[in-house]
Design a protein around this motif. Structure first.
Motif, PDB file in Angstrom:
ATOM      1  N   GLN A   2      22.019  35.208  38.849  1.00  0.00           N
ATOM      2  CA  GLN A   2      21.479  35.042  40.196  1.00  0.00           C
ATOM      3  C   GLN A   2      20.101  34.398  40.123  1.00  0.00           C
ATOM      4  OE1 GLN A   2      20.979  38.740  42.212  1.00  0.00           O
ATOM      5  NE2 GLN A   2      20.370  37.803  44.119  1.00  0.00           N
ATOM      6  N   ASN A   3      19.860  33.452  40.989  1.00  0.00           N
ATOM      7  CA  ASN A   3      18.555  32.802  41.071  1.00  0.00           C
ATOM      8  C   ASN A   3      17.656  33.671  41.945  1.00  0.00           C
ATOM      9  OD1 ASN A   3      16.381  31.134  41.155  1.00  0.00           O
ATOM     10  ND2 ASN A   3      17.392  29.465  42.218  1.00  0.00           N
ATOM     11  N   VAL A   4      16.692  34.353  41.320  1.00  0.00           N
ATOM     12  CA  VAL A   4      15.838  35.279  42.059  1.00  0.00           C
ATOM     13  C   VAL A   4      14.422  34.740  42.250  1.00  0.00           C
ATOM     14  CG1 VAL A   4      17.114  37.329  41.396  1.00  0.00           C
ATOM     15  CG2 VAL A   4      15.260  36.513  39.942  1.00  0.00           C
ATOM     16  N   ILE A   5      14.169  33.529  41.825  1.00  0.00           N
ATOM     17  CA  ILE A   5      12.844  32.933  41.965  1.00  0.00           C
ATOM     18  C   ILE A   5      12.919  31.760  42.932  1.00  0.00           C
ATOM     19  CG2 ILE A   5      10.982  31.730  40.788  1.00  0.00           C
ATOM     20  CD1 ILE A   5      11.734  33.239  38.269  1.00  0.00           C
ATOM     21  N   SER A   6      11.997  31.757  43.857  1.00  0.00           N
ATOM     22  CA  SER A   6      11.913  30.658  44.800  1.00  0.00           C
ATOM     23  C   SER A   6      10.441  30.277  44.965  1.00  0.00           C
ATOM     24  CB  SER A   6      12.492  31.078  46.151  1.00  0.00           C
ATOM     25  OG  SER A   6      12.333  30.026  47.075  1.00  0.00           O
ATOM     26  N   ILE A   7      10.114  29.037  44.647  1.00  0.00           N
ATOM     27  CA  ILE A   7       8.738  28.566  44.753  1.00  0.00           C
ATOM     28  C   ILE A   7       8.707  27.361  45.676  1.00  0.00           C
ATOM     29  CG2 ILE A   7       6.765  27.596  43.530  1.00  0.00           C
ATOM     30  CD1 ILE A   7       7.693  29.041  41.037  1.00  0.00           C
ATOM     31  N   ALA A   8       7.816  27.417  46.619  1.00  0.00           N
ATOM     32  CA  ALA A   8       7.616  26.292  47.527  1.00  0.00           C
ATOM     33  C   ALA A   8       6.172  25.820  47.372  1.00  0.00           C
ATOM     34  CB  ALA A   8       7.885  26.717  48.970  1.00  0.00           C
ATOM     35  N   TRP A   9       5.989  24.649  46.759  1.00  0.00           N
ATOM     36  CA  TRP A   9       4.663  24.103  46.526  1.00  0.00           C
ATOM     37  C   TRP A   9       4.233  23.270  47.735  1.00  0.00           C
ATOM     38  CZ3 TRP A   9       2.652  26.222  42.324  1.00  0.00           C
ATOM     39  CH2 TRP A   9       3.463  26.560  41.261  1.00  0.00           C
TER      40      TRP A   9
END
Length: 64
Positions: A2-9
């Motif tokens: 599962q992709n549990v990291i979300s970064i919005a630059w």
């Protein structure tokens, strides 16, 4: 997985990151690549010698 990291630059953050990387690349420009034979010829530091060197730096900084 599962992709549990979300970064919005933000654009500003991306610009700052780009500037930091450019600075880093400029500072590392004088490094050279070693051949495999040169790497094998380097002195290796083990756990004991690393601890000794760290302690030496500490003692030297306390007693200039």
């Amino acid at each position: 997985m599962q992709n549990v990291i979300s970064i919005a630059w933000t654009d500003t953050e991306l610009s700052e990151i780009d500037q930091a990387l450019s600075t880093l690349e400029a500072r590392l420009a004088n490094l050279i690549a070693l051949t495999p034979d040169q790497v094998r010829g380097l002195t290796k530091m083990g756990d004991k010698s690393e601890a000794f060197c760290r302690q030496t730096v500490t003692v030297l900084s306390m007693n200039p």
